[in-house]
Design a protein around this motif. Structure first.
Motif, PDB file in Angstrom:
ATOM      1  N   GLU A   1      34.193  45.836  22.606  1.00 38.26           N
ATOM      2  CA  GLU A   1      33.797  45.015  23.752  1.00 38.26           C
ATOM      3  C   GLU A   1      34.432  45.533  25.046  1.00 38.26           C
ATOM      4  O   GLU A   1      33.895  45.341  26.121  1.00 38.26           O
ATOM      5  CB  GLU A   1      34.157  43.545  23.515  1.00 38.26           C
ATOM      6  CG  GLU A   1      33.670  42.588  24.570  1.00 38.26           C
ATOM      7  CD  GLU A   1      32.159  42.591  24.846  1.00 38.26           C
ATOM      8  OE1 GLU A   1      31.772  42.199  25.959  1.00 38.26           O
ATOM      9  OE2 GLU A   1      31.361  43.006  23.968  1.00 38.26           O
ATOM     10  N   LYS A   2      35.553  46.218  24.921  1.00 35.31           N
ATOM     11  CA  LYS A   2      36.211  46.806  26.097  1.00 35.31           C
ATOM     12  C   LYS A   2      35.690  48.229  26.278  1.00 35.31           C
ATOM     13  O   LYS A   2      35.791  49.063  25.384  1.00 35.31           O
ATOM     14  CB  LYS A   2      37.722  46.812  25.896  1.00 35.31           C
ATOM     15  CG  LYS A   2      38.503  47.302  27.084  1.00 35.31           C
ATOM     16  CD  LYS A   2      39.989  47.116  26.839  1.00 35.31           C
ATOM     17  CE  LYS A   2      40.821  47.877  27.823  1.00 35.31           C
ATOM     18  NZ  LYS A   2      40.983  47.253  29.087  1.00 35.31           N
ATOM     19  N   ILE A   3      35.134  48.493  27.440  1.00 38.77           N
ATOM     20  CA  ILE A   3      34.550  49.801  27.749  1.00 38.77           C
ATOM     21  C   ILE A   3      35.673  50.798  28.047  1.00 38.77           C
ATOM     22  O   ILE A   3      36.633  50.446  28.739  1.00 38.77           O
ATOM     23  CB  ILE A   3      33.615  49.682  28.960  1.00 38.77           C
ATOM     24  CG1 ILE A   3      32.448  48.754  28.622  1.00 38.77           C
ATOM     25  CG2 ILE A   3      33.123  51.036  29.426  1.00 38.77           C
ATOM     26  CD1 ILE A   3      31.540  48.456  29.786  1.00 38.77           C
ATOM     27  N   PRO A   4      35.548  52.037  27.566  1.00 39.37           N
ATOM     28  CA  PRO A   4      36.547  53.055  27.936  1.00 39.37           C
ATOM     29  C   PRO A   4      36.666  53.142  29.460  1.00 39.37           C
ATOM     30  O   PRO A   4      35.654  53.094  30.176  1.00 39.37           O
ATOM     31  CB  PRO A   4      35.970  54.348  27.349  1.00 39.37           C
ATOM     32  CG  PRO A   4      35.104  53.888  26.213  1.00 39.37           C
ATOM     33  CD  PRO A   4      34.533  52.572  26.663  1.00 39.37           C
ATOM     34  N   MET A   5      37.889  53.259  29.941  1.00 39.02           N
ATOM     35  CA  MET A   5      38.162  53.169  31.379  1.00 39.02           C
ATOM     36  C   MET A   5      37.334  54.151  32.203  1.00 39.02           C
ATOM     37  O   MET A   5      36.792  53.795  33.247  1.00 39.02           O
ATOM     38  CB  MET A   5      39.659  53.369  31.650  1.00 39.02           C
ATOM     39  CG  MET A   5      40.047  53.006  33.062  1.00 39.02           C
ATOM     40  SD  MET A   5      39.558  51.342  33.590  1.00 39.02           S
ATOM     41  CE  MET A   5      40.632  50.338  32.611  1.00 39.02           C
TER      42      MET A   5
ATOM     43  N   ALA B   1      33.958  52.792  32.494  1.00 41.76           N
ATOM     44  CA  ALA B   1      33.962  51.578  33.314  1.00 41.76           C
ATOM     45  C   ALA B   1      33.928  51.921  34.794  1.00 41.76           C
ATOM     46  O   ALA B   1      33.205  51.292  35.579  1.00 41.76           O
ATOM     47  CB  ALA B   1      35.182  50.725  32.971  1.00 41.76           C
ATOM     48  N   TYR B   2      34.693  52.939  35.188  1.00 37.25           N
ATOM     49  CA  TYR B   2      34.671  53.358  36.595  1.00 37.25           C
ATOM     50  C   TYR B   2      33.314  53.951  36.973  1.00 37.25           C
ATOM     51  O   TYR B   2      32.827  53.739  38.085  1.00 37.25           O
ATOM     52  CB  TYR B   2      35.801  54.342  36.893  1.00 37.25           C
ATOM     53  CG  TYR B   2      37.134  53.658  37.069  1.00 37.25           C
ATOM     54  CD1 TYR B   2      37.357  52.792  38.136  1.00 37.25           C
ATOM     55  CD2 TYR B   2      38.161  53.866  36.167  1.00 37.25           C
ATOM     56  CE1 TYR B   2      38.574  52.152  38.299  1.00 37.25           C
ATOM     57  CE2 TYR B   2      39.391  53.226  36.321  1.00 37.25           C
ATOM     58  CZ  TYR B   2      39.582  52.368  37.388  1.00 37.25           C
ATOM     59  OH  TYR B   2      40.785  51.733  37.545  1.00 37.25           O
TER      60      TYR B   2
ATOM     61  N   SER C   1      29.304  43.711  27.077  1.00 37.27           N
ATOM     62  CA  SER C   1      28.133  42.825  27.162  1.00 37.27           C
ATOM     63  C   SER C   1      27.681  42.651  28.615  1.00 37.27           C
ATOM     64  O   SER C   1      26.472  42.572  28.879  1.00 37.27           O
ATOM     65  CB  SER C   1      28.420  41.474  26.514  1.00 37.27           C
ATOM     66  OG  SER C   1      29.530  40.847  27.115  1.00 37.27           O
ATOM     67  N   ASP C   2      28.624  42.601  29.566  1.00 40.43           N
ATOM     68  CA  ASP C   2      28.256  42.498  30.984  1.00 40.43           C
ATOM     69  C   ASP C   2      27.455  43.716  31.434  1.00 40.43           C
ATOM     70  O   ASP C   2      26.451  43.592  32.135  1.00 40.43           O
ATOM     71  CB  ASP C   2      29.503  42.366  31.861  1.00 40.43           C
ATOM     72  CG  ASP C   2      30.272  41.081  31.609  1.00 40.43           C
ATOM     73  OD1 ASP C   2      29.662  40.082  31.183  1.00 40.43           O
ATOM     74  OD2 ASP C   2      31.497  41.090  31.833  1.00 40.43           O
TER      75      ASP C   2
ATOM     76  N   LYS D   1      29.098  45.894  41.764  1.00 40.96           N
ATOM     77  CA  LYS D   1      28.707  44.594  41.193  1.00 40.96           C
ATOM     78  C   LYS D   1      29.470  44.308  39.909  1.00 40.96           C
ATOM     79  O   LYS D   1      29.804  43.160  39.634  1.00 40.96           O
ATOM     80  CB  LYS D   1      27.195  44.550  40.944  1.00 40.96           C
ATOM     81  CG  LYS D   1      26.388  44.524  42.212  1.00 40.96           C
ATOM     82  CD  LYS D   1      24.917  44.478  41.925  1.00 40.96           C
ATOM     83  CE  LYS D   1      24.131  44.526  43.229  1.00 40.96           C
ATOM     84  NZ  LYS D   1      22.696  44.584  42.985  1.00 40.96           N
ATOM     85  N   LEU D   2      29.732  45.347  39.134  1.00 41.25           N
ATOM     86  CA  LEU D   2      30.586  45.231  37.957  1.00 41.25           C
ATOM     87  C   LEU D   2      31.861  45.988  38.267  1.00 41.25           C
ATOM     88  O   LEU D   2      31.821  47.125  38.727  1.00 41.25           O
ATOM     89  CB  LEU D   2      29.902  45.830  36.717  1.00 41.25           C
ATOM     90  CG  LEU D   2      28.619  45.157  36.252  1.00 41.25           C
ATOM     91  CD1 LEU D   2      28.043  45.908  35.053  1.00 41.25           C
ATOM     92  CD2 LEU D   2      28.856  43.708  35.891  1.00 41.25           C
ATOM     93  N   LYS D   3      32.992  45.354  38.052  1.00 43.92           N
ATOM     94  CA  LYS D   3      34.289  45.947  38.365  1.00 43.92           C
ATOM     95  C   LYS D   3      34.924  46.552  37.119  1.00 43.92           C
ATOM     96  O   LYS D   3      34.940  45.933  36.055  1.00 43.92           O
ATOM     97  CB  LYS D   3      35.241  44.901  38.943  1.00 43.92           C
ATOM     98  CG  LYS D   3      34.744  44.276  40.228  1.00 43.92           C
ATOM     99  CD  LYS D   3      34.769  45.271  41.355  1.00 43.92           C
ATOM    100  CE  LYS D   3      34.354  44.596  42.671  1.00 43.92           C
ATOM    101  NZ  LYS D   3      34.182  45.550  43.729  1.00 43.92           N
TER     102      LYS D   3
END
Length: 59
Positions: free
Chosen positions: A32-36, A39-40, A4-5, A49-51
């Protein structure tokens, strides 16, 4: 980072998918958890800005 972020940051699922060069259906399949790996990529695209990994607040 939560899905969502990332969606809010980019202004929607379609825009997030476009930024990553993938189809919006792929983003929709994430929980809700993005694949790593993604995410990177998002962390890099947002200039940090997003970690990808959030710090744990437990001690």
């Amino acid at each position: 980072m939560n899905k969502s972020d990332a969606v809010n940051h980019f202004g929607g699922v379609v825009r997030l998918a476009e930024a990553l060069g993938i189809q919006s259906q792929a983003v929709s399949q994430w929980g809700e958890k993005i694949p790593m790996r993604r995410a990177y990529e998002i962390e890099k695209l947002t200039g940090g800005k997003l970690k990808a990994v959030t710090e744990s607040k437990t001690k």
